[in-house]
Design a protein around this motif. Structure first.
Motif, PDB file in Angstrom:
ATOM      1  N   GLY A   9      44.024  47.921  33.900  1.00 51.95           N
ATOM      2  CA  GLY A   9      43.084  48.996  34.385  1.00 51.95           C
ATOM      3  C   GLY A   9      43.497  50.161  33.723  1.00 51.95           C
ATOM      4  N   PRO A  10      43.215  51.243  34.060  1.00 54.43           N
ATOM      5  CA  PRO A  10      42.147  51.650  35.220  1.00 54.43           C
ATOM      6  C   PRO A  10      40.703  51.321  34.669  1.00 54.43           C
ATOM      7  CG  PRO A  10      43.107  53.798  34.458  1.00 54.43           C
ATOM      8  CD  PRO A  10      43.968  52.762  33.606  1.00 54.43           C
ATOM      9  N   VAL A  11      40.094  50.926  35.727  1.00 56.49           N
ATOM     10  CA  VAL A  11      38.567  50.859  35.506  1.00 56.49           C
ATOM     11  C   VAL A  11      37.928  51.881  36.100  1.00 56.49           C
ATOM     12  CG1 VAL A  11      36.585  49.334  36.136  1.00 56.49           C
ATOM     13  CG2 VAL A  11      38.684  48.332  35.482  1.00 56.49           C
ATOM     14  N   THR A  12      37.093  52.751  35.483  1.00 62.15           N
ATOM     15  CA  THR A  12      36.080  53.691  35.980  1.00 62.15           C
ATOM     16  C   THR A  12      34.482  53.433  35.655  1.00 62.15           C
ATOM     17  OG1 THR A  12      37.850  55.442  35.370  1.00 62.15           O
ATOM     18  CG2 THR A  12      35.599  56.311  36.034  1.00 62.15           C
ATOM     19  N   LEU A  13      33.978  53.400  36.951  1.00 64.08           N
ATOM     20  CA  LEU A  13      32.636  53.050  36.808  1.00 64.08           C
ATOM     21  C   LEU A  13      31.560  54.399  37.830  1.00 64.08           C
ATOM     22  CD1 LEU A  13      32.792  49.224  37.881  1.00 64.08           C
ATOM     23  CD2 LEU A  13      32.443  50.384  35.538  1.00 64.08           C
ATOM     24  N   SER A  14      30.609  54.244  37.153  1.00 64.77           N
ATOM     25  CA  SER A  14      29.617  55.224  37.996  1.00 64.77           C
ATOM     26  C   SER A  14      29.194  54.373  39.285  1.00 64.77           C
ATOM     27  CB  SER A  14      28.586  55.761  37.246  1.00 64.77           C
ATOM     28  OG  SER A  14      28.889  56.448  36.088  1.00 64.77           O
ATOM     29  N   GLU A  15      28.823  55.228  40.239  1.00 64.58           N
ATOM     30  CA  GLU A  15      28.033  54.635  41.437  1.00 64.58           C
ATOM     31  C   GLU A  15      26.943  53.611  41.191  1.00 64.58           C
ATOM     32  OE1 GLU A  15      27.283  57.225  44.622  1.00 64.58           O
ATOM     33  OE2 GLU A  15      28.205  56.184  45.978  1.00 64.58           O
ATOM     34  N   GLU A  16      26.984  52.387  41.846  1.00 60.30           N
ATOM     35  CA  GLU A  16      25.522  51.378  41.627  1.00 60.30           C
ATOM     36  C   GLU A  16      26.093  50.386  40.128  1.00 60.30           C
ATOM     37  OE1 GLU A  16      21.939  53.283  42.162  1.00 60.30           O
ATOM     38  OE2 GLU A  16      22.430  53.943  44.187  1.00 60.30           O
ATOM     39  N   ALA A  17      27.124  50.780  39.454  1.00 60.72           N
ATOM     40  CA  ALA A  17      27.197  49.984  38.453  1.00 60.72           C
ATOM     41  C   ALA A  17      27.740  48.468  38.901  1.00 60.72           C
ATOM     42  CB  ALA A  17      28.379  50.501  37.311  1.00 60.72           C
ATOM     43  N   PHE A  18      27.826  47.739  37.839  1.00 63.49           N
ATOM     44  CA  PHE A  18      28.131  46.392  38.274  1.00 63.49           C
ATOM     45  C   PHE A  18      29.860  46.229  37.943  1.00 63.49           C
ATOM     46  CE2 PHE A  18      27.460  41.756  38.879  1.00 63.49           C
ATOM     47  CZ  PHE A  18      28.612  41.201  38.106  1.00 63.49           C
ATOM     48  N   LEU A  19      30.665  45.412  38.922  1.00 62.10           N
ATOM     49  CA  LEU A  19      31.887  45.298  38.622  1.00 62.10           C
ATOM     50  C   LEU A  19      32.334  43.955  38.227  1.00 62.10           C
ATOM     51  CD1 LEU A  19      34.881  46.344  39.033  1.00 62.10           C
ATOM     52  CD2 LEU A  19      34.519  45.624  41.464  1.00 62.10           C
ATOM     53  N   THR A  20      33.137  43.785  37.468  1.00 59.26           N
ATOM     54  CA  THR A  20      33.959  42.667  37.322  1.00 59.26           C
ATOM     55  C   THR A  20      35.381  42.871  36.990  1.00 59.26           C
ATOM     56  OG1 THR A  20      31.880  41.341  36.153  1.00 59.26           O
ATOM     57  CG2 THR A  20      34.405  40.586  35.908  1.00 59.26           C
ATOM     58  N   ILE A  21      36.338  42.188  37.777  1.00 59.93           N
ATOM     59  CA  ILE A  21      37.597  42.458  37.452  1.00 59.93           C
ATOM     60  C   ILE A  21      38.080  40.910  37.236  1.00 59.93           C
ATOM     61  CG2 ILE A  21      39.952  42.923  38.274  1.00 59.93           C
ATOM     62  CD1 ILE A  21      38.801  44.970  40.142  1.00 59.93           C
ATOM     63  N   ASN A  22      38.727  40.681  36.107  1.00 53.43           N
ATOM     64  CA  ASN A  22      39.291  39.429  35.443  1.00 53.43           C
ATOM     65  C   ASN A  22      40.619  39.058  36.115  1.00 53.43           C
ATOM     66  OD1 ASN A  22      36.786  38.760  33.977  1.00 53.43           O
ATOM     67  ND2 ASN A  22      37.645  39.603  32.244  1.00 53.43           N
ATOM     68  N   CYS A  23      40.704  37.734  36.625  1.00 57.62           N
ATOM     69  CA  CYS A  23      41.877  37.104  37.147  1.00 57.62           C
ATOM     70  C   CYS A  23      41.863  35.705  36.822  1.00 57.62           C
ATOM     71  CB  CYS A  23      41.981  37.346  38.491  1.00 57.62           C
ATOM     72  SG  CYS A  23      43.046  36.327  39.303  1.00 57.62           S
ATOM     73  N   THR A  24      42.952  35.540  36.121  1.00 61.04           N
ATOM     74  CA  THR A  24      43.169  33.877  35.583  1.00 61.04           C
ATOM     75  C   THR A  24      44.812  33.598  36.018  1.00 61.04           C
ATOM     76  OG1 THR A  24      44.227  34.589  33.300  1.00 61.04           O
ATOM     77  CG2 THR A  24      41.904  34.147  33.422  1.00 61.04           C
ATOM     78  N   TYR A  25      44.943  32.434  36.325  1.00 64.70           N
ATOM     79  CA  TYR A  25      46.170  31.851  36.949  1.00 64.70           C
ATOM     80  C   TYR A  25      46.718  31.042  36.133  1.00 64.70           C
ATOM     81  CZ  TYR A  25      43.634  28.228  39.080  1.00 64.70           C
ATOM     82  OH  TYR A  25      42.821  26.919  39.211  1.00 64.70           O
ATOM     83  N   THR A  26      48.042  30.618  36.627  1.00 71.43           N
ATOM     84  CA  THR A  26      48.897  29.232  36.220  1.00 71.43           C
ATOM     85  C   THR A  26      49.616  28.845  37.261  1.00 71.43           C
ATOM     86  OG1 THR A  26      49.049  29.984  33.856  1.00 71.43           O
ATOM     87  CG2 THR A  26      50.553  28.562  34.769  1.00 71.43           C
ATOM     88  N   ALA A  27      49.375  27.600  37.765  1.00 77.23           N
ATOM     89  CA  ALA A  27      49.851  27.150  39.146  1.00 77.23           C
ATOM     90  C   ALA A  27      50.187  25.687  39.086  1.00 77.23           C
ATOM     91  CB  ALA A  27      49.240  27.671  40.116  1.00 77.23           C
ATOM     92  N   THR A  28      51.386  25.256  39.850  1.00 76.72           N
ATOM     93  CA  THR A  28      51.439  23.778  40.198  1.00 76.72           C
ATOM     94  C   THR A  28      50.439  23.297  40.980  1.00 76.72           C
ATOM     95  OG1 THR A  28      53.200  24.198  41.531  1.00 76.72           O
ATOM     96  CG2 THR A  28      53.800  24.034  39.408  1.00 76.72           C
ATOM     97  N   GLY A  29      50.048  22.075  40.969  1.00 76.63           N
ATOM     98  CA  GLY A  29      48.834  21.741  42.226  1.00 76.63           C
ATOM     99  C   GLY A  29      47.812  22.389  42.215  1.00 76.63           C
ATOM    100  N   TYR A  30      47.247  22.432  43.216  1.00 75.76           N
ATOM    101  CA  TYR A  30      45.982  22.946  43.577  1.00 75.76           C
ATOM    102  C   TYR A  30      46.009  24.314  44.446  1.00 75.76           C
ATOM    103  CZ  TYR A  30      44.443  18.543  41.762  1.00 75.76           C
ATOM    104  OH  TYR A  30      44.475  17.452  40.803  1.00 75.76           O
ATOM    105  N   PRO A  31      46.266  25.338  44.113  1.00 75.60           N
ATOM    106  CA  PRO A  31      46.599  26.786  44.593  1.00 75.60           C
ATOM    107  C   PRO A  31      45.366  27.082  45.416  1.00 75.60           C
ATOM    108  CG  PRO A  31      46.107  27.351  42.324  1.00 75.60           C
ATOM    109  CD  PRO A  31      45.977  25.625  42.416  1.00 75.60           C
TER     110      PRO A  31
END
Lengths: 113, 112
Positions: A9-31
């Motif tokens: 970030g930071p992420v700045t948007l106007s009211e009523e805008a569409f939001l996406t925050i990306n998240c990826t992961y690395t993990a053992t098994g099935y988190p």
């Protein structure tokens, strides 16, 4: 070891805008995967979670889908409000590791009226 | 009253001093955690406890110690505070593996 990567970030948007925050992961098994929100001066609150692949967590207009094939759990909201301004944390819990939550670095969201 | 209460909310201390941060909960959860939050680094686990007789080191336990005095109480100590321990500290509780955590409001610690 387990890790979570969030969009910077930071992420700045106007009211009523569409939001996406990306998240990826690395993990053992099935988190299990989580999104937490931290409003100014407060502790973290659980926003939503998903415990297996293709599950969709939702709460307060926010949604995130557990995508095993892309190891992702992106947070979305169709129309943000000023009151959504906060820091958002993606986190995972992997039963194959040390049995506690691993957090991403957080993404600051500011919504302008 | 809050489910998870941390005291103090803010503290300024000098390098070399011993300081204790306290956490108490009314959730009835067995599991308790201490995290620190630094800008750009997210939350990092210091110690965790799955019951009164079970204490485990987390990712960054050096320079810290903990005590689980009862199911509801879990305190964090800095034996000899140093400036890079300046951070926001959070206590959290959980019931079981797949539950979300309940966090306290945090203690802002400044070491000068």
């Amino acid at each position: 070891g387990d890790s979570v990567t969030q969009m910077e970030g930071p992420v700045t948007l106007s009211e009523e805008a569409f939001l996406t925050i990306n998240c990826t992961y690395t993990a053992t098994g099935y988190p299990s995967l989580f999104w937490y929100v931290q409003y100014p001066g407060e502790g973290l609150q659980l926003l939503l979670k998903a415990t297996k692949a293709d599950d969709k967590g939702s709460n307060k207009g926010f949604e995130a889908t557990y995508r095993k094939e892309t190891t992702s759990f992106h947070l979305e909201k169709g129309s943000v409000q000023v009151s959504d301004s906060a820091v958002y944390f993606c986190a995972l819990h992997s039963s194959g590791s040390a049995r506690q939550l691993t957090f991403g670095s957080g993404t600051q969201l500011t919504v302008l009226p | 009253d809050a489910d998870v209460t941390q005291t103090p909310r803010n503290r300024i201390t000098k390098t070399g001093k011993r300081i204790m941060l306290e956490c108490s909960q009314t959730k009835g959860h067995d599991r308790m955690y201490w995290y620190r939050q630094d800008p750009g680094l997210g939350l990092r686990l210091i110690y965790y406890s799955f019951d009164v007789k079970d204490i485990n080191k987390g990712e960054i336990s050096d320079g810290y110690s903990v005590s689980r005095q009862a199911q509801a109480k879990f305190s964090l100590s800095l034996e000899s505070a140093i400036p890079n321990q300046t951070a926001l500290y959070f206590c959290a509780t959980s019931r079981k593996d797949l539950d979300g955590y309940t966090f306290g409001s945090g203690t802002r610690l400044t070491v000068v």
